[in-house]
Write a protein that holds these residues in place. Structure first.
Motif, PDB file in Angstrom:
ATOM      1  N   ALA A 114      -7.843  24.873   6.709  1.00 52.04           N
ATOM      2  CA  ALA A 114      -6.962  23.741   6.424  1.00 52.04           C
ATOM      3  C   ALA A 114      -7.043  22.725   7.563  1.00 52.04           C
ATOM      4  CB  ALA A 114      -5.518  24.224   6.246  1.00 52.04           C
ATOM      5  N   ALA A 115      -6.605  21.513   7.285  1.00 53.50           N
ATOM      6  CA  ALA A 115      -6.573  20.465   8.306  1.00 53.50           C
ATOM      7  C   ALA A 115      -5.235  20.512   9.033  1.00 53.50           C
ATOM      8  CB  ALA A 115      -6.764  19.096   7.665  1.00 53.50           C
ATOM      9  N   ALA A 116      -5.288  20.482  10.362  1.00 48.26           N
ATOM     10  CA  ALA A 116      -4.067  20.490  11.170  1.00 48.26           C
ATOM     11  C   ALA A 116      -3.744  19.059  11.582  1.00 48.26           C
ATOM     12  CB  ALA A 116      -4.260  21.360  12.407  1.00 48.26           C
ATOM     13  N   MET A 117      -2.572  18.577  11.159  1.00 48.00           N
ATOM     14  CA  MET A 117      -2.142  17.202  11.432  1.00 48.00           C
ATOM     15  C   MET A 117      -0.903  17.241  12.320  1.00 48.00           C
ATOM     16  SD  MET A 117      -4.341  15.461   9.573  1.00 48.00           S
ATOM     17  CE  MET A 117      -3.614  13.817   9.516  1.00 48.00           C
ATOM     18  N   VAL A 118      -0.933  16.504  13.411  1.00 43.14           N
ATOM     19  CA  VAL A 118       0.217  16.387  14.300  1.00 43.14           C
ATOM     20  C   VAL A 118       0.934  15.081  13.974  1.00 43.14           C
ATOM     21  CG1 VAL A 118       0.926  15.993  16.694  1.00 43.14           C
ATOM     22  CG2 VAL A 118      -0.684  17.819  16.144  1.00 43.14           C
ATOM     23  N   GLY A 141      -6.030  15.619  12.885  1.00 43.64           N
ATOM     24  CA  GLY A 141      -5.560  14.276  12.610  1.00 43.64           C
ATOM     25  C   GLY A 141      -4.159  14.018  13.095  1.00 43.64           C
ATOM     26  N   LEU A 142      -3.749  12.774  12.862  1.00 44.66           N
ATOM     27  CA  LEU A 142      -2.459  12.271  13.309  1.00 44.66           C
ATOM     28  C   LEU A 142      -1.721  11.695  12.108  1.00 44.66           C
ATOM     29  CD1 LEU A 142      -0.658  11.462  15.812  1.00 44.66           C
ATOM     30  CD2 LEU A 142      -1.922   9.286  15.809  1.00 44.66           C
ATOM     31  N   HIS A 143      -0.484  12.124  11.919  1.00 48.25           N
ATOM     32  CA  HIS A 143       0.377  11.569  10.875  1.00 48.25           C
ATOM     33  C   HIS A 143       1.285  10.528  11.521  1.00 48.25           C
ATOM     34  CE1 HIS A 143       2.875  11.574   7.184  1.00 48.25           C
ATOM     35  NE2 HIS A 143       3.859  11.340   8.036  1.00 48.25           N
ATOM     36  N   VAL A 144       1.231   9.294  11.013  1.00 48.32           N
ATOM     37  CA  VAL A 144       1.928   8.176  11.633  1.00 48.32           C
ATOM     38  C   VAL A 144       3.080   7.714  10.751  1.00 48.32           C
ATOM     39  CG1 VAL A 144       1.699   5.813  12.489  1.00 48.32           C
ATOM     40  CG2 VAL A 144      -0.179   7.432  12.783  1.00 48.32           C
ATOM     41  N   ASP A 145       4.293   7.773  11.301  1.00 47.02           N
ATOM     42  CA  ASP A 145       5.487   7.313  10.588  1.00 47.02           C
ATOM     43  C   ASP A 145       6.044   6.023  11.185  1.00 47.02           C
ATOM     44  OD1 ASP A 145       6.129   8.802   8.332  1.00 47.02           O
ATOM     45  OD2 ASP A 145       7.075  10.404   9.470  1.00 47.02           O
ATOM     46  N   GLY A 146       5.307   5.404  12.089  1.00 53.28           N
ATOM     47  CA  GLY A 146       5.866   4.300  12.864  1.00 53.28           C
ATOM     48  C   GLY A 146       5.750   2.914  12.278  1.00 53.28           C
ATOM     49  N   GLY A 147       5.288   2.777  11.055  1.00 55.39           N
ATOM     50  CA  GLY A 147       5.166   1.459  10.464  1.00 55.39           C
ATOM     51  C   GLY A 147       3.754   0.904  10.576  1.00 55.39           C
ATOM     52  N   VAL A 182       2.020   0.255  14.176  1.00 57.40           N
ATOM     53  CA  VAL A 182       1.673   1.519  14.848  1.00 57.40           C
ATOM     54  C   VAL A 182       0.497   2.184  14.146  1.00 57.40           C
ATOM     55  CG1 VAL A 182       2.526   3.799  15.509  1.00 57.40           C
ATOM     56  CG2 VAL A 182       4.046   1.817  15.645  1.00 57.40           C
ATOM     57  N   LEU A 183       0.507   2.113  12.824  1.00 59.93           N
ATOM     58  CA  LEU A 183      -0.595   2.687  12.055  1.00 59.93           C
ATOM     59  C   LEU A 183      -1.904   1.970  12.360  1.00 59.93           C
ATOM     60  CD1 LEU A 183      -1.631   4.590   9.792  1.00 59.93           C
ATOM     61  CD2 LEU A 183      -1.004   2.783   8.165  1.00 59.93           C
ATOM     62  N   ALA A 184      -1.859   0.647  12.389  1.00 57.82           N
ATOM     63  CA  ALA A 184      -3.074  -0.125  12.677  1.00 57.82           C
ATOM     64  C   ALA A 184      -3.642   0.253  14.036  1.00 57.82           C
ATOM     65  CB  ALA A 184      -2.765  -1.612  12.607  1.00 57.82           C
ATOM     66  N   ASP A 185      -2.778   0.406  15.023  1.00 58.28           N
ATOM     67  CA  ASP A 185      -3.223   0.787  16.360  1.00 58.28           C
ATOM     68  C   ASP A 185      -3.852   2.174  16.349  1.00 58.28           C
ATOM     69  OD1 ASP A 185      -3.216   0.413  19.370  1.00 58.28           O
ATOM     70  OD2 ASP A 185      -1.960   2.201  19.207  1.00 58.28           O
ATOM     71  N   ALA A 186      -3.222   3.114  15.622  1.00 62.12           N
ATOM     72  CA  ALA A 186      -3.747   4.485  15.576  1.00 62.12           C
ATOM     73  C   ALA A 186      -5.110   4.534  14.903  1.00 62.12           C
ATOM     74  CB  ALA A 186      -2.762   5.390  14.846  1.00 62.12           C
ATOM     75  N   ILE A 187      -5.276   3.779  13.816  1.00 57.86           N
ATOM     76  CA  ILE A 187      -6.564   3.763  13.120  1.00 57.86           C
ATOM     77  C   ILE A 187      -7.639   3.177  14.016  1.00 57.86           C
ATOM     78  CG2 ILE A 187      -7.817   2.687  11.208  1.00 57.86           C
ATOM     79  CD1 ILE A 187      -5.268   3.048   9.519  1.00 57.86           C
ATOM     80  N   VAL A 203      -6.273   9.833  10.194  1.00 62.20           N
ATOM     81  CA  VAL A 203      -4.994   9.165  10.421  1.00 62.20           C
ATOM     82  C   VAL A 203      -4.313   8.981   9.071  1.00 62.20           C
ATOM     83  CG1 VAL A 203      -3.818   7.124  11.313  1.00 62.20           C
ATOM     84  CG2 VAL A 203      -5.883   7.963  12.457  1.00 62.20           C
ATOM     85  N   GLY A 204      -3.167   9.625   8.906  1.00 67.49           N
ATOM     86  CA  GLY A 204      -2.403   9.516   7.677  1.00 67.49           C
ATOM     87  C   GLY A 204      -1.165   8.661   7.878  1.00 67.49           C
ATOM     88  N   ALA A 205      -0.703   8.047   6.816  1.00 68.66           N
ATOM     89  CA  ALA A 205       0.378   7.066   6.907  1.00 68.66           C
ATOM     90  C   ALA A 205       1.623   7.498   6.148  1.00 68.66           C
ATOM     91  CB  ALA A 205      -0.091   5.725   6.358  1.00 68.66           C
ATOM     92  N   GLY A 206       2.740   7.515   6.864  1.00 66.61           N
ATOM     93  CA  GLY A 206       4.035   7.704   6.225  1.00 66.61           C
ATOM     94  C   GLY A 206       4.745   6.369   6.056  1.00 66.61           C
ATOM     95  N   ARG A 207       6.036   6.429   5.762  1.00 69.78           N
ATOM     96  CA  ARG A 207       6.887   5.242   5.632  1.00 69.78           C
ATOM     97  C   ARG A 207       6.465   4.298   4.504  1.00 69.78           C
ATOM     98  NH1 ARG A 207      10.346   4.165  10.159  1.00 69.78           N
ATOM     99  NH2 ARG A 207      10.368   1.977   9.575  1.00 69.78           N
ATOM    100  N   ALA A 208       5.869   4.838   3.459  1.00 73.99           N
ATOM    101  CA  ALA A 208       5.566   4.025   2.279  1.00 73.99           C
ATOM    102  C   ALA A 208       6.774   4.095   1.342  1.00 73.99           C
ATOM    103  CB  ALA A 208       4.309   4.537   1.589  1.00 73.99           C
TER     104      ALA A 208
END
Length: 217
Positions: free
Chosen positions: A67-71, A85-91, A94-99, A108-113
């Protein structure tokens, strides 16, 4: 493509954990229950050192299970623990910077949708997935109707995969799969009962095997 890969798959959201050994045992037990596409590790209220200890205990065993481990949230801990990978909830910003900083070497996965507008803004950045709901949003037995509606709309028009937060009941995976979502996320439905995580994962996969639509049908 295997039959499992051709239908909605399971993502586990780790519950709050502050002891690395206990965390390792809990997640390893769940992974013995059957197919899991990914495990997301939220920080909750842990300080950086404690969260890193938990991540370093859990990430290798998640990866060993295939499985993939996402922090979630802390890019430094994601890197130190060698997470996938990294799960980003910061908007969006923040997501653009992480990508820009971490993709494509790290997912890089995106929350806050929260609605169609924010989902489309996020989608323009091309994350590896979009998450509908909150990581701790399983407050009811069933999934939130808004998240189901967003997933159905998204899956019908956008190629970026989506994950939908499930409810506290294992049966919630069926409704999410029927929305067309590629992944369903479970937390308390799997981890609320001590020692039962493997059984719950097995049950979730059995429901998906029986009732989830197959992509491309």
């Amino acid at each position: 493509m295997s039959d499992i890969e051709n239908r909605c798959r399971l993502v586990l959201i780790a519950p709050p954990m502050d002891d690395p050994d206990a965390a390792r045992e809990l997640i390893a037990g769940a992974l013995r229950g059957g197919d899991v596409a990914s495990v997301i590790l939220p920080q909750y209220g842990l300080d950086e050192r404690a969260f890193q200890d938990v991540a370093e205990a859990v990430v290798p065993l998640v990866q060993k299970a295939g499985a993939a481990a996402m922090v979630a949230g802390d890019s430094r801990i994601a890197a130190r623990s060698k997470a996938d990978g990294l799960h980003v909830d910061g908007g969006r910003d923040v997501l653009a910077d992480a990508i820009e900083r971490f993709s494509p070497g790290m997912m890089v996965g995106a929350g806050r949708a929260k609605d169609r507008h924010s989902a489309l803004e996020i989608g323009e950045l091309r994350p590896d997935y979009v998450f509908f709901g909150k990581l701790d949003g399983d407050i009811k037995a069933e999934p939130h109707p808004r998240n189901l509606a967003l997933a159905e709309w998204w899956a019908s028009m956008v190629e970026i995969p989506c994950i939908v937060m499930g409810g506290r009941d294992i049966s919630s995976v069926v409704e999410i799969a029927q929305s067309g979502a590629e992944f369903v996320a479970l937390r308390d439905a799997v981890f609320a009962e001590p020692g039962a995580a493997a059984i719950k994962v097995t049950e979730a996969n059995a429901l998906l095997d029986e009732k989830a639509p197959r992509f491309g049908d």
